[in-house]
Design a protein around this motif. Structure first.
Motif, PDB file in Angstrom:
ATOM      1  N   ILE A 250       0.851  -1.189   0.000  1.00 46.65           N
ATOM      2  CA  ILE A 250       0.000   0.000   0.000  1.00 46.65           C
ATOM      3  C   ILE A 250       0.885   1.237   0.000  1.00 46.65           C
ATOM      4  O   ILE A 250       1.676   1.441   0.932  1.00 46.65           O
ATOM      5  CB  ILE A 250      -0.926   0.027   1.232  1.00 46.65           C
ATOM      6  CG1 ILE A 250      -1.759  -1.252   1.304  1.00 46.65           C
ATOM      7  CG2 ILE A 250      -1.832   1.250   1.196  1.00 46.65           C
ATOM      8  CD1 ILE A 250      -2.543  -1.391   2.607  1.00 46.65           C
ATOM      9  N   ASP A 256      -7.378   5.798   5.750  1.00 47.65           N
ATOM     10  CA  ASP A 256      -8.143   4.799   5.009  1.00 47.65           C
ATOM     11  C   ASP A 256      -7.309   3.568   4.664  1.00 47.65           C
ATOM     12  O   ASP A 256      -7.855   2.553   4.222  1.00 47.65           O
ATOM     13  CB  ASP A 256      -8.753   5.399   3.744  1.00 47.65           C
ATOM     14  CG  ASP A 256      -7.725   6.087   2.852  1.00 47.65           C
ATOM     15  OD1 ASP A 256      -6.566   6.244   3.285  1.00 47.65           O
ATOM     16  OD2 ASP A 256      -8.093   6.486   1.734  1.00 47.65           O
ATOM     17  N   ALA A 257      -5.993   3.648   4.854  1.00 47.92           N
ATOM     18  CA  ALA A 257      -5.156   2.463   4.631  1.00 47.92           C
ATOM     19  C   ALA A 257      -5.246   1.478   5.796  1.00 47.92           C
ATOM     20  O   ALA A 257      -4.975   0.287   5.636  1.00 47.92           O
ATOM     21  CB  ALA A 257      -3.701   2.877   4.419  1.00 47.92           C
ATOM     22  N   LEU A 260      -7.751  -1.375   5.342  1.00 48.09           N
ATOM     23  CA  LEU A 260      -7.280  -2.237   4.248  1.00 48.09           C
ATOM     24  C   LEU A 260      -6.202  -3.186   4.755  1.00 48.09           C
ATOM     25  O   LEU A 260      -6.177  -4.365   4.394  1.00 48.09           O
ATOM     26  CB  LEU A 260      -6.760  -1.382   3.094  1.00 48.09           C
ATOM     27  CG  LEU A 260      -6.289  -2.143   1.855  1.00 48.09           C
ATOM     28  CD1 LEU A 260      -7.380  -3.051   1.306  1.00 48.09           C
ATOM     29  CD2 LEU A 260      -5.813  -1.158   0.779  1.00 48.09           C
ATOM     30  N   PRO A 391     -14.253   4.398   5.140  1.00 47.76           N
ATOM     31  CA  PRO A 391     -12.958   3.747   4.916  1.00 47.76           C
ATOM     32  C   PRO A 391     -13.072   2.218   4.918  1.00 47.76           C
ATOM     33  O   PRO A 391     -12.395   1.549   4.139  1.00 47.76           O
ATOM     34  CB  PRO A 391     -12.106   4.247   6.085  1.00 47.76           C
ATOM     35  CG  PRO A 391     -12.690   5.580   6.426  1.00 47.76           C
ATOM     36  CD  PRO A 391     -14.173   5.422   6.208  1.00 47.76           C
ATOM     37  N   GLU A 392     -13.941   1.684   5.780  1.00 51.87           N
ATOM     38  CA  GLU A 392     -14.097   0.226   5.857  1.00 51.87           C
ATOM     39  C   GLU A 392     -14.748  -0.317   4.590  1.00 51.87           C
ATOM     40  O   GLU A 392     -14.341  -1.359   4.069  1.00 51.87           O
ATOM     41  CB  GLU A 392     -14.936  -0.147   7.086  1.00 51.87           C
ATOM     42  CG  GLU A 392     -14.258   0.116   8.429  1.00 51.87           C
ATOM     43  CD  GLU A 392     -14.266   1.589   8.818  1.00 51.87           C
ATOM     44  OE1 GLU A 392     -13.504   1.965   9.735  1.00 51.87           O
ATOM     45  OE2 GLU A 392     -15.024   2.379   8.200  1.00 51.87           O
ATOM     46  N   ALA A 395     -12.238  -0.147   1.778  1.00 53.47           N
ATOM     47  CA  ALA A 395     -11.252  -1.223   1.935  1.00 53.47           C
ATOM     48  C   ALA A 395     -11.835  -2.552   1.483  1.00 53.47           C
ATOM     49  O   ALA A 395     -11.149  -3.368   0.845  1.00 53.47           O
ATOM     50  CB  ALA A 395     -10.805  -1.305   3.394  1.00 53.47           C
ATOM     51  N   MET A 399     -10.255  -4.766  -1.470  1.00 48.97           N
ATOM     52  CA  MET A 399      -9.792  -6.127  -1.198  1.00 48.97           C
ATOM     53  C   MET A 399     -10.539  -7.150  -2.036  1.00 48.97           C
ATOM     54  O   MET A 399      -9.972  -8.154  -2.480  1.00 48.97           O
ATOM     55  CB  MET A 399      -9.959  -6.429   0.292  1.00 48.97           C
ATOM     56  CG  MET A 399      -9.020  -7.508   0.810  1.00 48.97           C
ATOM     57  SD  MET A 399      -7.285  -7.013   0.688  1.00 48.97           S
ATOM     58  CE  MET A 399      -6.558  -8.525   0.060  1.00 48.97           C
TER      59      MET A 399
END
Length: 424
Positions: A250, A256-257, A260, A391-392, A395, A399
């Motif tokens: 990443i 927001d990372a 993830l 963000p979730e 992610a 993914m």
């Protein structure tokens, strides 16, 4: 914690406590099943499992029978049929799933060629190999699994799952392979190693055929089943490709990372986070990540050999998500990835933003076609269209797309798929 990490931890604990645990391994699936060959479950001597071999349908039965099936110390193969058994009209079908007696009072055990019936409606047959954890074969397999995870290099486990000797006397000094015998290619030991239950040598022709198929499995990066005819009889072997953890890199250490990273680690991936801003690229912000690095953009731009080598080693064969929210950073990282493409490149942001970055990168190159191969691996906007803007949720979308691409799938809804879920 991924299932493999949890399984290896449980193996370590069982060995430390000298618990007489049993490993259950799915070695063959006919028809539909929740887990594929290679799925493992450790069953402690008191019956508590770690891992799964199905969607929760077969675990209870396996835990009940594990100790009994391996009571003589030898491997045992059990077949479970998950078709449409009708427990209302066939009481014996239910009795077989419980390991009790039929409605006439007679004990019920499955024959060697009979599968225990479970009315799950999946219409498949799952073959499970049961082995004591302290057996030489399982000790070697456990070591190989650890080596694959630690070295991030692949290995192969060739397991005999059926052996039918010829019913005639033979003067051959070569052994007849038995259920549970193995040929291992360990990524650390760099050599083929037999783990068999006799001291006799293996048929040379069979060894050569298996050697070739082990190398083929490693090259193909996919498990397969093979049947071999020998002078001693017929054996069936499950050649299991044990791949290293998938890797995710990443670029961007923003908030927001973080989800993830967590989602990738839940799947057992090796995750690296890279940012050029030292106040973002801090290990305490990404405790789940395997690798958090602050890399100066100037070092990469000036073609610092060490910085470029580190970057290439991290991204080669990996999935890459570029999400720094900085035009300068994204341009730098995207250029490097397009010039040295990994398996997947995902760029966060609107379509026009990424197209602008690509155009600027092409203009900076003496030959714009240098990035043509990289453009084939580029996905933008990154992620599947599942809605949600947290963000979730982002992610999850990222993914999901990465997983689909790495598995060479489209990511569309399964109800739109013409073939079965696991069909090629």
């Amino acid at each position: 914690m991924s299932q493999l990490t949890a399984l290896l931890y449980a193996i370590d604990q069982a060995q430390l406590q000298q618990d007489d645990a049993v490993m259950a391994t799915v070695v063959q699936v006919e028809g539909s099943a929740y887990r594929r060959p290679g799925a493992r479950m450790l069953i402690w001597s008191h019956g508590q499992p770690v891992g799964t071999i199905s969607g929760g349908c077969l675990e209870s039965e396996a835990c009940k029978k594990a100790q009994w099936l391996t009571r003589n110390g030898r491997p045992a193969l059990q077949r479970y049929h998950t078709g449409y058994a009708d427990f209302y009209t066939d009481p014996d079908a239910y009795a077989k799933t419980q390991g009790i007696h039929d409605h006439h009072g007679n004990d019920i055990e499955a024959d060697d060629d009979e599968a225990l019936a479970f009315g799950l409606g999946c219409n498949g047959t799952v073959s499970v190999l049961f082995e004591r954890l302290n057996s030489p074969a399982m000790l070697a397999v456990s070591q190989l699994l650890r080596h694959v995870q630690a070295s991030q290099r692949a290995g192969v486990i060739a397991t005999v799952i059926s052996s039918q000797p010829i019913n005639r006397k033979s003067n051959s000094k070569e052994t007849t392979l038995q259920l549970g015998d193995r040929l291992l290619l360990d990524p650390v030991q760099h050599e083929l190693r037999w783990i068999i239950q006799t001291n006799s040598p293996v048929d040379r022709n069979l060894h050569q055929m298996l050697h070739n198929d082990v190398i083929f499995t490693l090259t193909r990066q996919k498990s397969l089943h093979q049947t071999y005819q020998t002078t001693q009889g017929t054996i069936q072997v499950f050649l299991e490709y044990v791949g290293p953890p998938n890797r995710l890199v990443i670029f961007g250490a923003g908030h927001d990372a973080q989800p993830l990273v967590s989602m990738a680690k839940m799947q057992g991936w090796h995750v690296s986070v890279i940012d050029s801003r030292p106040h973002f690229a801090r290990k305490e912000r990404f405790m789940d990540a395997d690798h958090v690095r602050c890399i100066d953009l100037k070092a990469v731009d000036l073609e610092d050999t060490a910085a470029l080598a580190e970057l290439t080693s991290l991204t080669n064969g990996a999935a890459v998500a570029i999400m720094s929210h900085s035009l300068a950073q994204d341009r730098h990282w995207l250029k490097q990835m397009l010039l040295n493409p990994p398996r997947y490149i995902g760029q966060l942001g609107p379509r026009y933003r990424t197209e602008r970055l690509v155009a600027e990168i092409q203009q900076s190159l003496p030959d714009p076609s240098q990035i043509d191969q990289g453009l084939e691996a580029l996905h933008y906007p990154i992620g599947l269209d599942i809605g949600g803007d947290t963000p979730e949720a982002i992610a999850l979308a990222i993914m999901a797309e990465i997983t689909a691409v790495m598995n060479q799938r489209s990511g569309k809804m399964l109800k739109q798929r013409d073939l079965s879920i696991h069909a090629e």
